[in-house]
Design an enzyme around this catalytic site. Structure first.
Site, PDB file in Angstrom:
ATOM      1  N   TYR A 140      -4.932 -10.643  13.139  1.00 33.18           N
ATOM      2  CA  TYR A 140      -5.612 -11.465  12.127  1.00 33.18           C
ATOM      3  C   TYR A 140      -6.360 -12.620  12.800  1.00 33.18           C
ATOM      4  O   TYR A 140      -7.516 -12.907  12.484  1.00 33.18           O
ATOM      5  CB  TYR A 140      -4.551 -11.987  11.158  1.00 33.18           C
ATOM      6  CG  TYR A 140      -5.004 -13.000  10.146  1.00 33.18           C
ATOM      7  CD1 TYR A 140      -5.639 -12.615   8.968  1.00 33.18           C
ATOM      8  CD2 TYR A 140      -4.758 -14.360  10.340  1.00 33.18           C
ATOM      9  CE1 TYR A 140      -6.028 -13.551   8.019  1.00 33.18           C
ATOM     10  CE2 TYR A 140      -5.144 -15.308   9.404  1.00 33.18           C
ATOM     11  CZ  TYR A 140      -5.787 -14.896   8.243  1.00 33.18           C
ATOM     12  OH  TYR A 140      -6.171 -15.834   7.309  1.00 33.18           O
ATOM     13  N   HIS A 194       2.987 -16.030   1.353  1.00 28.92           N
ATOM     14  CA  HIS A 194       3.207 -17.272   2.106  1.00 28.92           C
ATOM     15  C   HIS A 194       4.412 -18.007   1.529  1.00 28.92           C
ATOM     16  O   HIS A 194       4.915 -17.665   0.463  1.00 28.92           O
ATOM     17  CB  HIS A 194       1.952 -18.152   2.033  1.00 28.92           C
ATOM     18  CG  HIS A 194       0.795 -17.597   2.801  1.00 28.92           C
ATOM     19  ND1 HIS A 194      -0.347 -17.106   2.205  1.00 28.92           N
ATOM     20  CD2 HIS A 194       0.610 -17.441   4.137  1.00 28.92           C
ATOM     21  CE1 HIS A 194      -1.189 -16.678   3.129  1.00 28.92           C
ATOM     22  NE2 HIS A 194      -0.633 -16.864   4.311  1.00 28.92           N
TER      23      HIS A 194
HETATM   24  N1  LIG Z   1      -3.489 -18.657   1.535  1.00 27.30           N
HETATM   25  C1  LIG Z   1      -3.424 -19.489   2.550  1.00 27.30           C
HETATM   26  O1  LIG Z   1      -2.416 -20.221   2.734  1.00 27.30           O
HETATM   27  C2  LIG Z   1      -4.583 -19.596   3.535  1.00 27.30           C
HETATM   28  C3  LIG Z   1      -4.479 -20.547   4.575  1.00 27.30           C
HETATM   29  C4  LIG Z   1      -5.563 -20.723   5.431  1.00 27.30           C
HETATM   30  C5  LIG Z   1      -6.706 -19.959   5.263  1.00 27.30           C
HETATM   31  N2  LIG Z   1      -6.783 -19.026   4.258  1.00 27.30           N
HETATM   32  C6  LIG Z   1      -8.046 -18.273   4.127  1.00 27.30           C
HETATM   33  O2  LIG Z   1      -8.623 -18.569   2.853  1.00 27.30           O
HETATM   34  C7  LIG Z   1      -9.360 -17.451   2.377  1.00 27.30           C
HETATM   35  C8  LIG Z   1      -8.914 -17.135   0.962  1.00 27.30           C
HETATM   36  O3  LIG Z   1      -7.527 -16.823   1.001  1.00 27.30           O
HETATM   37  P1  LIG Z   1      -6.678 -16.598  -0.327  1.00 27.30           P
HETATM   38  O4  LIG Z   1      -5.322 -17.148  -0.055  1.00 27.30           O
HETATM   39  O5  LIG Z   1      -7.464 -17.011  -1.510  1.00 27.30           O
HETATM   40  O6  LIG Z   1      -6.534 -15.001  -0.289  1.00 27.30           O
HETATM   41  P2  LIG Z   1      -6.040 -14.014  -1.423  1.00 27.30           P
HETATM   42  O7  LIG Z   1      -5.495 -14.773  -2.591  1.00 27.30           O
HETATM   43  O8  LIG Z   1      -5.187 -12.991  -0.761  1.00 27.30           O
HETATM   44  O9  LIG Z   1      -7.398 -13.331  -1.872  1.00 27.30           O
HETATM   45  C9  LIG Z   1      -8.096 -12.493  -0.995  1.00 27.30           C
HETATM   46  C10 LIG Z   1      -9.395 -12.135  -1.633  1.00 27.30           C
HETATM   47  O10 LIG Z   1     -10.116 -11.275  -0.755  1.00 27.30           O
HETATM   48  C11 LIG Z   1     -10.515 -10.127  -1.474  1.00 27.30           C
HETATM   49  N3  LIG Z   1     -10.595  -8.969  -0.572  1.00 27.30           N
HETATM   50  C12 LIG Z   1      -9.631  -8.469   0.230  1.00 27.30           C
HETATM   51  N4  LIG Z   1     -10.078  -7.372   0.867  1.00 27.30           N
HETATM   52  C13 LIG Z   1     -11.367  -7.163   0.444  1.00 27.30           C
HETATM   53  C14 LIG Z   1     -12.355  -6.177   0.706  1.00 27.30           C
HETATM   54  N5  LIG Z   1     -12.137  -5.158   1.547  1.00 27.30           N
HETATM   55  N6  LIG Z   1     -13.557  -6.278   0.058  1.00 27.30           N
HETATM   56  C15 LIG Z   1     -13.790  -7.294  -0.803  1.00 27.30           C
HETATM   57  N7  LIG Z   1     -12.899  -8.267  -1.091  1.00 27.30           N
HETATM   58  C16 LIG Z   1     -11.694  -8.188  -0.477  1.00 27.30           C
HETATM   59  C17 LIG Z   1      -9.448  -9.936  -2.537  1.00 27.30           C
HETATM   60  O11 LIG Z   1      -9.902  -9.098  -3.590  1.00 27.30           O
HETATM   61  P3  LIG Z   1      -8.818  -8.328  -4.550  1.00 27.30           P
HETATM   62  O12 LIG Z   1      -8.182  -9.381  -5.409  1.00 27.30           O
HETATM   63  O13 LIG Z   1      -9.647  -7.367  -5.335  1.00 27.30           O
HETATM   64  O14 LIG Z   1      -7.847  -7.666  -3.623  1.00 27.30           O
HETATM   65  C18 LIG Z   1      -9.236 -11.384  -2.967  1.00 27.30           C
HETATM   66  O15 LIG Z   1     -10.248 -11.790  -3.850  1.00 27.30           O
HETATM   67  C19 LIG Z   1      -9.126 -16.318   3.370  1.00 27.30           C
HETATM   68  O16 LIG Z   1     -10.240 -16.196   4.205  1.00 27.30           O
HETATM   69  C20 LIG Z   1      -7.892 -16.773   4.160  1.00 27.30           C
HETATM   70  O17 LIG Z   1      -7.920 -16.264   5.464  1.00 27.30           O
HETATM   71  C21 LIG Z   1      -5.743 -18.829   3.389  1.00 27.30           C
END
Ligand SMILES: NC(=O)c1ccc[n+]([C@@H]2O[C@H](COP(=O)([O-])OP(=O)(O)OC[C@H]3O[C@@H](n4cnc5c(N)ncnc54)[C@H](OP(=O)(O)O)[C@@H]3O)[C@@H](O)[C@H]2O)c1
Length: 310
Positions: free
Chosen positions: A134, A177
């Site tokens: 990742y 998480h």
């Molecule tokens: N959560 C954390 O604590 C955290 C911390 C630091 C950074 N981040 C970063 O913040 C960003 C958002 O994270 P999040 O926590 O909001 O993630 P999340 O809730 O898991 O949501 C992921 C999103 O990506 C979409 N997705 C996944 N695979 C895809 C594909 N092949 N094509 C199109 N869309 C796709 C999902 O769509 P579906 O709903 O349809 O699956 C969903 O809308 C990410 O880049 C992550 O690396 C997150």
């Protein structure tokens, strides 16, 4: 009027942006998820850009998960994220997008480092073995944005959030998480009237940002930031222990008398402190206190138990 396309629009951060979008009347936001377009496919990604013709892009879509998912799905975490990022950034260039804000994470920093970590230290050593797939895919997103800036003068920036929590999270008991996993665990423990058991000692320290605060900071980045890469985090003084967070969650459920620690489980990294002084030098942002944010996150989970991702 800006047309801002938000990839990953159904996720934790995407829904955070949706919750605050009414504060930005000069922007039109479009949210897409994997159900609309599979961004690991170049054909789908091109179709999405042709359909919406965005002037700006907030790129959040990613294969995301906690420790367990990262360790057991390395091929997917590497290949899917490399493809998604490659396709989105390339299409931003080909569609003459005026500005791209792409999302990295503090968990992709070197394993062996000094603290606090800052924007200059991202590539200073290998990431932790547990999430190297990742982490390297995400690091390449930063390199790709830099290459476009250097070759074409593109306004492609990266943001680096710390741990995020809030409504619409993934509450899977193994893949999630720490905060959403603990919320789900406490909900189950209370329903079954059994102890709320936390894995580990609870001693590790983390900086947690409420998803709607991050959403506002991402939109601020889109509108005002000129730094190529910027950490979006609460300050170091707001770092808290996992135990403190577990107690807040238990108190929100009114179940604090029944919290236990299972110290046979390992703790993970003790701390990953991030330096938010670059951000603080540019904007005096009032973060949601974690005590209030946890109450809101727990309330959302209770009210949306049936539809929550778990
Ligand atoms: N959560 C954390 O604590 C955290 C911390 C630091 C950074 N981040 C970063 O913040 C960003 C958002 O994270 P999040 O926590 O909001 O993630 P999340 O809730 O898991 O949501 C992921 C999103 O990506 C979409 N997705 C996944 N695979 C895809 C594909 N092949 N094509 C199109 N869309 C796709 C999902 O769509 P579906 O709903 O349809 O699956 C969903 O809308 C990410 O880049 C992550 O690396 C997150």
């Amino acid at each position: 009027m800006k047309t801002i396309l938000v990839t990953g629009g159904s996720g934790l951060v995407g829904q955070g942006i949706k919750a605050v979008e009414h504060k930005y009347p000069t922007c039109k936001f479009i949210y897409v998820s994997s159900k609309d377009y599979d961004l690991s496919s170049m054909k789908d990604t091109q179709k999405m850009f042709e359909t919406f013709q965005p002037t700006h892009v907030i790129h959040l879509a990613a294969c995301v998960g906690g420790l367990f998912k990262n360790m057991n799905n390395k091929v997917e975490m590497l290949e899917k994220n490399l493809l998604i990022n490659y396709n989105v950034v390339k299409c931003c260039h080909e569609s003459d997008v005026q500005k791209l804000v792409a999302c990295l994470s503090t968990c992709i920093f070197p394993d062996k480092t000094t603290y606090p970590i800052n924007e200059t230290m991202l590539h200073n050593g290998p990431p932790h073995d547990s999430n190297d797939a990742y982490a390297y895919a995400k690091r390449m997103l930063e390199i790709q944005c830099k290459a476009y800036r250097e070759n074409f003068g593109s306004d492609f920036q990266c943001v680096i959030p710390t741990n995020i929590y809030g409504p619409h999270d993934n509450y899977h008991l193994e893949d999630a998480h720490v905060i959403p996993a603990l919320i789900h665990k406490c909900y189950n423990a209370k329903s079954e009237n059994v102890p709320f058991v936390m894995r580990g000692t609870g001693k590790p320290l983390r900086q947690f940002i409420y998803s709607e605060d991050l959403a506002e900071l991402i939109i601020w980045t889109m509108e005002h930031n000129t730094e190529p890469t910027i950490i979006l985090s609460v300050p170091e003084k707001d770092e808290v222990s996992i135990e403190y967070v577990a107690r807040l969650i238990a108190r929100s459920f009114n179940y604090h008398h029944n919290l236990r620690f299972d110290t046979s489980f390992s703790d993970g990294q003790f701390k990953k402190t991030a330096d938010n002084s670059l951000l603080a030098s540019k904007i005096n942002y009032k973060f949601t206190p974690i005590e209030k944010g946890i109450n809101m996150a727990v309330e959302w989970f209770i009210n949306n138990y049936e539809i929550a991702r778990k």
